[in-house]
Motif scaffolding. Sequence first.
Motif, PDB file in Angstrom:
ATOM      1  N   TYR A 105       0.834  -1.202   0.000  1.00 42.68           N
ATOM      2  CA  TYR A 105       0.000   0.000   0.000  1.00 42.68           C
ATOM      3  C   TYR A 105       0.874   1.259   0.000  1.00 42.68           C
ATOM      4  O   TYR A 105       0.579   2.235  -0.703  1.00 42.68           O
ATOM      5  CB  TYR A 105      -0.923  -0.014   1.214  1.00 42.68           C
ATOM      6  CG  TYR A 105      -1.647   1.289   1.464  1.00 42.68           C
ATOM      7  CD1 TYR A 105      -2.610   1.739   0.569  1.00 42.68           C
ATOM      8  CD2 TYR A 105      -1.352   2.074   2.572  1.00 42.68           C
ATOM      9  CE1 TYR A 105      -3.274   2.941   0.782  1.00 42.68           C
ATOM     10  CE2 TYR A 105      -2.000   3.274   2.789  1.00 42.68           C
ATOM     11  CZ  TYR A 105      -2.956   3.699   1.897  1.00 42.68           C
ATOM     12  OH  TYR A 105      -3.599   4.892   2.109  1.00 42.68           O
TER      13      TYR A 105
ATOM     14  N   LEU B 135       2.212   1.875  -3.424  1.00 43.66           N
ATOM     15  CA  LEU B 135       1.173   2.463  -4.269  1.00 43.66           C
ATOM     16  C   LEU B 135       1.025   3.948  -3.970  1.00 43.66           C
ATOM     17  O   LEU B 135       0.909   4.772  -4.894  1.00 43.66           O
ATOM     18  CB  LEU B 135      -0.157   1.741  -4.039  1.00 43.66           C
ATOM     19  CG  LEU B 135      -1.391   2.333  -4.744  1.00 43.66           C
ATOM     20  CD1 LEU B 135      -1.198   2.329  -6.264  1.00 43.66           C
ATOM     21  CD2 LEU B 135      -2.650   1.558  -4.363  1.00 43.66           C
TER      22      LEU B 135
ATOM     23  N   ASN C 163      -7.424   8.415   1.539  1.00 39.17           N
ATOM     24  CA  ASN C 163      -6.670   8.094   0.323  1.00 39.17           C
ATOM     25  C   ASN C 163      -6.742   9.229  -0.699  1.00 39.17           C
ATOM     26  O   ASN C 163      -5.761   9.511  -1.401  1.00 39.17           O
ATOM     27  CB  ASN C 163      -7.209   6.808  -0.303  1.00 39.17           C
ATOM     28  CG  ASN C 163      -6.804   5.565   0.473  1.00 39.17           C
ATOM     29  OD1 ASN C 163      -5.837   5.596   1.239  1.00 39.17           O
ATOM     30  ND2 ASN C 163      -7.529   4.481   0.300  1.00 39.17           N
TER      31      ASN C 163
ATOM     32  N   SER D  44     -11.415   3.546  -4.012  1.00 40.76           N
ATOM     33  CA  SER D  44     -10.996   3.125  -2.674  1.00 40.76           C
ATOM     34  C   SER D  44     -12.187   2.634  -1.863  1.00 40.76           C
ATOM     35  O   SER D  44     -12.073   1.649  -1.114  1.00 40.76           O
ATOM     36  CB  SER D  44     -10.299   4.277  -1.942  1.00 40.76           C
ATOM     37  OG  SER D  44      -9.113   4.655  -2.589  1.00 40.76           O
TER      38      SER D  44
ATOM     39  N   ILE E 280     -13.003  -0.782  -3.127  1.00 41.08           N
ATOM     40  CA  ILE E 280     -11.977  -1.716  -2.642  1.00 41.08           C
ATOM     41  C   ILE E 280     -12.256  -2.104  -1.198  1.00 41.08           C
ATOM     42  O   ILE E 280     -12.179  -3.288  -0.823  1.00 41.08           O
ATOM     43  CB  ILE E 280     -10.575  -1.088  -2.771  1.00 41.08           C
ATOM     44  CG1 ILE E 280     -10.155  -1.008  -4.236  1.00 41.08           C
ATOM     45  CG2 ILE E 280      -9.546  -1.899  -1.985  1.00 41.08           C
ATOM     46  CD1 ILE E 280      -8.865  -0.234  -4.473  1.00 41.08           C
TER      47      ILE E 280
ATOM     48  N   TYR F   1     -10.382  -7.749  -5.477  1.00 46.02           N
ATOM     49  CA  TYR F   1      -9.718  -6.731  -4.663  1.00 46.02           C
ATOM     50  C   TYR F   1      -8.392  -6.337  -5.303  1.00 46.02           C
ATOM     51  O   TYR F   1      -8.073  -5.144  -5.433  1.00 46.02           O
ATOM     52  CB  TYR F   1      -9.508  -7.298  -3.257  1.00 46.02           C
ATOM     53  CG  TYR F   1      -8.839  -6.378  -2.265  1.00 46.02           C
ATOM     54  CD1 TYR F   1      -9.600  -5.555  -1.436  1.00 46.02           C
ATOM     55  CD2 TYR F   1      -7.448  -6.357  -2.125  1.00 46.02           C
ATOM     56  CE1 TYR F   1      -8.990  -4.720  -0.504  1.00 46.02           C
ATOM     57  CE2 TYR F   1      -6.837  -5.534  -1.199  1.00 46.02           C
ATOM     58  CZ  TYR F   1      -7.612  -4.721  -0.395  1.00 46.02           C
ATOM     59  OH  TYR F   1      -7.006  -3.898   0.516  1.00 46.02           O
TER      60      TYR F   1
ATOM     61  N   LYS G 202      -7.037  -2.787  -7.346  1.00 49.97           N
ATOM     62  CA  LYS G 202      -5.790  -2.097  -6.997  1.00 49.97           C
ATOM     63  C   LYS G 202      -4.964  -1.851  -8.263  1.00 49.97           C
ATOM     64  O   LYS G 202      -4.355  -0.778  -8.432  1.00 49.97           O
ATOM     65  CB  LYS G 202      -4.982  -2.942  -6.011  1.00 49.97           C
ATOM     66  CG  LYS G 202      -5.482  -2.934  -4.582  1.00 49.97           C
ATOM     67  CD  LYS G 202      -5.173  -1.623  -3.897  1.00 49.97           C
ATOM     68  CE  LYS G 202      -5.533  -1.653  -2.421  1.00 49.97           C
ATOM     69  NZ  LYS G 202      -4.596  -2.468  -1.635  1.00 49.97           N
TER      70      LYS G 202
END
Length: 309
Positions: A12, A15, A147, A189, A192, A284, A288
């Motif tokens: 994460y 990313l 996010n 997000s 997700i 999921y 991403k």
Amino acid sequence: MINYLKLIHYRYLLLLAFMQLIFRYGFLKLQPISLSLADWQYILLVLSTLCLAAGGSIINAIFQQDSDSENKPEFQVVGKLISENTAYNLYAAFTFIGVSIGFYLSNVIQKPNFAILFILIASTLYFYASSMKNSLLIGNIIIAFVNSIYLIIIGLFDLLPATFDGNQAVMGIHFSILIDYAVFTFILSLIIELVGDIENCKGDKSQGLNTLPVFIGVSKAKYTVFVLSLLPIFCALYYLKIYILDAKLLYSFIYGLIFIVLPLIYFSIKLYKANDPKEFRLLYMILKGILILAYLSIFVISLNIRFNA
């Protein structure tokens, strides 16, 4: 070392770093505008948000030990591979570093009040992990919002302080682009997070968590998320038509269609048919990947504009 990387959710963080770097060096630095932060100061900004995000991951892992032992025992770190006391110390260290850098940068750009933003992010992540996570949908919305803030913060620190009457219109356009991507980030997000809740429904239910699939059932939650998954498709198509195709950015249009819209459609179809937790885990990961491709599109657009000019 690998246990500590798992604790901070290093994938994460990668990313997040990719997103902030691509928008700086694949978009803003390619524009004929002045930016507020020097390169090393921008790296500090990235480091600050990474520290806050790492702290959020740690405190979340601390509070969801019971849930992790039920849902993903193979991924549980706190209480199994790393002691709870060590995890708390790491949380405090990462959060302190993140907030401290935020204070420094806020004074660098002569906007000391902006330091509140870093405190707000750290506080929100703590309260999410400790209490808000159990509130229906609120926890999902909070994470999606944070996010998106990680993207908006780029404009607040790199664009806004360099804005004056003579360049206000140009800077406003670039800031609005960041906001468009932030909105898209928020939507993806949120989806997700909801897909993750569906995957972990069994364990969350046994722990008394009030997630959407626990509240209305997996089947209804899946169809709710399916309807929600149509929103980013329409948003992407609208953006491609109004801002990309009408500007005759053909290569950007093709990229968006192939690497964003079509994968989103594929995701929605697979989501509608999914029933097994492993299928939701795959979905999921697919989402991403789509998020990464969406971030990369800003670099494609920047290059397309440069070659068209």
